[in-house]
Scaffold this motif. Structure first.
Motif, mmCIF file in Angstrom:
data_model
loop_
_atom_site.group_PDB
_atom_site.id
_atom_site.type_symbol
_atom_site.label_atom_id
_atom_site.label_comp_id
_atom_site.label_asym_id
_atom_site.label_seq_id
_atom_site.Cartn_x
_atom_site.Cartn_y
_atom_site.Cartn_z
ATOM 1 N N ILE A 143 20.325 -9.631 -0.939
ATOM 2 C CA ILE A 143 20.647 -8.580 0.021
ATOM 3 C C ILE A 143 20.174 -9.052 1.390
ATOM 4 N N SER A 144 20.814 -8.533 2.403
ATOM 5 C CA SER A 144 20.410 -8.849 3.773
ATOM 6 C C SER A 144 19.847 -7.590 4.406
ATOM 7 N N VAL A 145 18.698 -7.729 5.061
ATOM 8 C CA VAL A 145 18.059 -6.577 5.688
ATOM 9 C C VAL A 145 17.675 -6.933 7.114
ATOM 10 N N HIS A 146 17.740 -5.907 7.939
ATOM 11 C CA HIS A 146 17.233 -6.063 9.301
ATOM 12 C C HIS A 146 15.823 -5.484 9.303
ATOM 13 N N VAL A 147 14.830 -6.295 9.676
ATOM 14 C CA VAL A 147 13.417 -5.927 9.527
ATOM 15 C C VAL A 147 12.761 -5.802 10.898
ATOM 16 N N THR A 148 11.976 -4.722 11.030
ATOM 17 C CA THR A 148 11.077 -4.586 12.179
ATOM 18 C C THR A 148 9.655 -4.610 11.630
ATOM 19 N N GLN A 162 0.810 -1.205 0.000
ATOM 20 C CA GLN A 162 0.000 0.000 0.000
ATOM 21 C C GLN A 162 0.852 1.267 0.000
ATOM 22 N N SER A 163 2.096 1.148 0.481
ATOM 23 C CA SER A 163 2.962 2.326 0.553
ATOM 24 C C SER A 163 4.416 1.878 0.415
ATOM 25 N N TRP A 164 5.220 2.749 -0.249
ATOM 26 C CA TRP A 164 6.617 2.385 -0.573
ATOM 27 C C TRP A 164 7.417 3.678 -0.586
ATOM 28 N N ASN A 165 8.262 3.930 0.410
ATOM 29 C CA ASN A 165 8.950 5.221 0.490
ATOM 30 C C ASN A 165 10.228 5.230 -0.350
ATOM 31 N N ASN A 166 10.878 6.405 -0.371
ATOM 32 C CA ASN A 166 12.079 6.570 -1.204
ATOM 33 C C ASN A 166 13.211 5.624 -0.785
ATOM 34 N N ALA A 167 13.376 5.429 0.521
ATOM 35 C CA ALA A 167 14.449 4.541 0.998
ATOM 36 C C ALA A 167 14.211 3.109 0.536
ATOM 37 N N ALA A 168 12.909 2.712 0.423
ATOM 38 C CA ALA A 168 12.596 1.362 -0.059
ATOM 39 C C ALA A 168 13.038 1.199 -1.500
ATOM 40 N N GLU A 169 12.869 2.281 -2.299
ATOM 41 C CA GLU A 169 13.322 2.216 -3.683
ATOM 42 C C GLU A 169 14.832 1.979 -3.748
ATOM 43 N N LYS A 170 15.585 2.668 -2.883
ATOM 44 C CA LYS A 170 17.038 2.525 -2.902
ATOM 45 C C LYS A 170 17.477 1.134 -2.432
ATOM 46 N N ILE A 171 16.807 0.618 -1.418
ATOM 47 C CA ILE A 171 17.238 -0.660 -0.850
ATOM 48 C C ILE A 171 16.840 -1.831 -1.747
ATOM 49 N N PHE A 172 15.574 -1.831 -2.190
ATOM 50 C CA PHE A 172 15.069 -3.002 -2.908
ATOM 51 C C PHE A 172 15.148 -2.861 -4.427
ATOM 52 N N GLU A 210 16.484 -10.770 11.178
ATOM 53 C CA GLU A 210 17.301 -10.622 9.971
ATOM 54 C C GLU A 210 16.695 -11.458 8.858
ATOM 55 N N VAL A 211 16.595 -10.837 7.670
ATOM 56 C CA VAL A 211 15.958 -11.499 6.533
ATOM 57 C C VAL A 211 16.890 -11.427 5.328
ATOM 58 N N LEU A 212 17.026 -12.571 4.657
ATOM 59 C CA LEU A 212 17.784 -12.626 3.410
ATOM 60 C C LEU A 212 16.791 -12.529 2.259
ATOM 61 N N VAL A 213 16.980 -11.511 1.396
ATOM 62 C CA VAL A 213 16.093 -11.280 0.256
ATOM 63 C C VAL A 213 16.793 -11.785 -1.001
ATOM 64 N N VAL A 214 16.124 -12.706 -1.724
ATOM 65 C CA VAL A 214 16.706 -13.284 -2.933
ATOM 66 C C VAL A 214 15.794 -12.933 -4.109
ATOM 67 N N TYR A 215 16.347 -12.163 -5.073
ATOM 68 C CA TYR A 215 15.580 -11.730 -6.237
ATOM 69 C C TYR A 215 15.585 -12.822 -7.300
ATOM 70 N N ARG A 234 16.335 -2.129 7.137
ATOM 71 C CA ARG A 234 17.648 -1.485 7.011
ATOM 72 C C ARG A 234 18.598 -2.460 6.321
ATOM 73 N N ASP A 235 19.285 -1.953 5.305
ATOM 74 C CA ASP A 235 20.211 -2.804 4.538
ATOM 75 C C ASP A 235 21.452 -3.103 5.398
ATOM 76 N N ILE A 236 21.674 -4.375 5.664
ATOM 77 C CA ILE A 236 22.850 -4.783 6.463
ATOM 78 C C ILE A 236 23.737 -5.745 5.663
ATOM 79 N N THR A 237 23.626 -5.651 4.331
ATOM 80 C CA THR A 237 24.377 -6.586 3.478
ATOM 81 C C THR A 237 25.875 -6.509 3.747
ATOM 82 N N ASP A 238 26.412 -5.289 3.794
ATOM 83 C CA ASP A 238 27.856 -5.143 4.021
ATOM 84 C C ASP A 238 28.259 -5.721 5.376
#
Length: 475
Positions: free
Chosen positions: A97-102, A35-45, A86-91, A121-125
């Motif tokens: 990418i690895s993200v920390h999700v709340t 329903q909603s997708w902010n600018n940071a989501a565009e950069k991360i995903f 912690e969630v591993l996202v596989v496209y 939050r992107d925690i891949t590095d």
């Protein structure tokens, strides 16, 4: 905006706030339709809002919860209202990418669940670094576990942070020992010196070696040669690493070797002989004592070292004699007399004897022997010979003095003189003048010669001549 977006208008007032934060903010309904997708989501995903609005969250990629599952995460959120992990996202293109999700519930005023908000939050590095550290830790642990040495890490308070497998096996410990204080693992008489040595390393801040005692599972003491060194790690707590090798058997061998050397010395004192043991293959001669060389001690030397102490006139003969003895497969004994250097720089005369030990094929592999100093014996023999020569000279002189009383001059200067009144008649009658049965031999000569049968009278006669100055000379 797609028609199936139910809560777009109700969330639009939060859009400015969502775009202002640096973390990805994604809102979905209860069916996980975005329903909603902010600018940071565009950069991360990597998707724009137009691409994802109205789409199912699970249509974008696969999600793997580290240490759990997606279903359990959402179920936990429905029950408690909140989940983090912690969630591993596989496209689809296999990018990860690895993200920390709340994950939080969105409730209406009546408290009913109407959707979810995911703050990511992107925690891949960080995960890559952590993975590298984890890989390095595994590599370190694998290396230490295959090390032939005991290894450990302990902090400045005495708590143990690491033991390799060999350490655990040696002292019958398990992994529960990690994190415990040393005093909980070993008796006080072992721990106190251990911690004292640790304190020295922490104080000096440099590597140091120690000999430490430990107690094995059977209660037997174990001697360890230990290297301890400080570890430069972040934080206020100090750590040191330890590497130890069990030298119990080596010390026991050294004690046995010392005992054998003591036995050599005692035998040497008892026999006055210089005992030696020659390992022919290794060319090492073990002697009955230690020799101090450049502030260190050694108990062996080479054949060449030994030959260098032999008098130069005897050296080559002794070397050839030794090689001939060991080359003769049927020979077991070797013996030679020669002159060798004494401790004071002079030469002594020795008799050297050796017993040759051979293998099954007859090859000489070892020789054990004793060197006996016969210098005093040789000196005594020389003195006895000289005394005997002197005594014989005195005897001959006495005979000459006794004979002079009967000498008669028979001719001119330089003629041979008679030694007795009966010499003239003996010469004319062709009788042996030194025949004890001769009737013309004076009685005093017969008596003296009978009591001294060892005198070589004919030789004496040949050496008695009248010198030109009317005196006798004896040679």
């Amino acid at each position: 905006m797609p028609a199936n977006v139910k809560y777009g208008k109700s969330l639009i007032s939060f859009r400015a706030l969502l775009d202002a934060i640096s973390e990805s903010a994604v809102c979905t309904d209860t069916s996980f339709i975005i329903q909603s997708w902010n600018n940071a989501a565009e950069k991360i995903f990597g998707f724009t809002e137009d691409q994802v609005l109205g789409q199912s969250l699970f249509a974008l990629a696969e999600y793997f919860v580290v240490g759990g599952t997606v279903d359990k995460a959402f179920e936990y959120t429905r029950v408690t209202g909140h989940w983090t992990g912690e969630v591993l996202v596989v496209y689809p293109n296999k990018k990860e990418i690895s993200v920390h999700v709340t994950l939080n519930r969105i409730n209406n005023k009546a408290g009913q669940l109407i959707g979810y908000v995911l703050i990511s939050r992107d925690i891949t590095d960080a995960v890559v670094v952590r993975g590298s550290l984890s890989a390095m830790q595994k590599l370190f642990t694998a290396f230490m576990d295959h090390s032939p040495a005991l290894t450990w890490i302990v902090d400045d308070e005495g708590y143990c942070s690491f033991f390799n497998e060999l350490y655990l096996q040696t002292f019958h410990l398990d992994h529960d020992a990690i994190g415990k204080h040393a005093s909980q693992l070993f008796p006080k008489e072992i721990v106190d010196p251990f911690l004292e040595n640790n304190a020295i390393v922490f104080k000096t801040d440099r590597p140091m070696e120690f000999i430490e005692t430990a107690v094995g599972p059977n209660g037997k003491k174990v001697m360890l040669k230990v290297l301890k060194f400080p570890l430069d790690l972040p934080g206020s707590k100090k750590y040191l690493g330890g590497v130890a090798v069990d030298i119990t058997k080596e010390i026991e061998k050294q004690e046995q070797l010392s005992l054998r050397n003591e036995r050599f010395r005692l035998v040497n004192k008892a026999t006055s002989d210089h005992i030696w043991d020659w390992d022919i293959a290794a060319n090492r001669i073990i002697t009955d004592g230690f020799e101090e060389v450049e502030n260190e001690y050694k108990i062996w030397h080479t054949l060449e070292d030994s030959l260098s102490e032999v008098n130069a006139s005897d050296r080559e003969r002794i070397k050839e004699s030794l090689h001939e003895a060991i080359a003769d497969t049927g020979r077991q004994y070797w013996e030679e007399e020669y002159r060798a250097l004494n401790g004071n720089g002079s030469y002594k005369t020795v008799i050297d004897k050796g017993y040759i030990i051979r293998n099954a094929s007859g090859k000489a592999i070892r020789m054990i022997g004793a060197q006996h100093d016969i210098t005093e014996l040789k000196t005594l023999q020389h003195q006895l010979v000289e005394q005997e020569k002197s005594r014989q000279r005195e005897i001959v002189k006495a005979v000459i003095d006794a004979q002079e009383k009967g000498v008669k001059q028979k001719g001119q200067k330089g003629n041979i003189y008679d030694l007795s009144p009966g010499f003239e008649s003996q010469r004319d009658s062709n009788l042996n003048p030194f025949d004890l049965s001769s009737p013309v031999l004076p009685s005093y000569q017969r008596t003296w010669l009978s009591s001294h049968p060892a005198i070589n009278v004919p030789s004496f006669l040949r050496t008695c001549i009248l010198s030109y100055d009317q005196t006798f000379s004896f040679y």
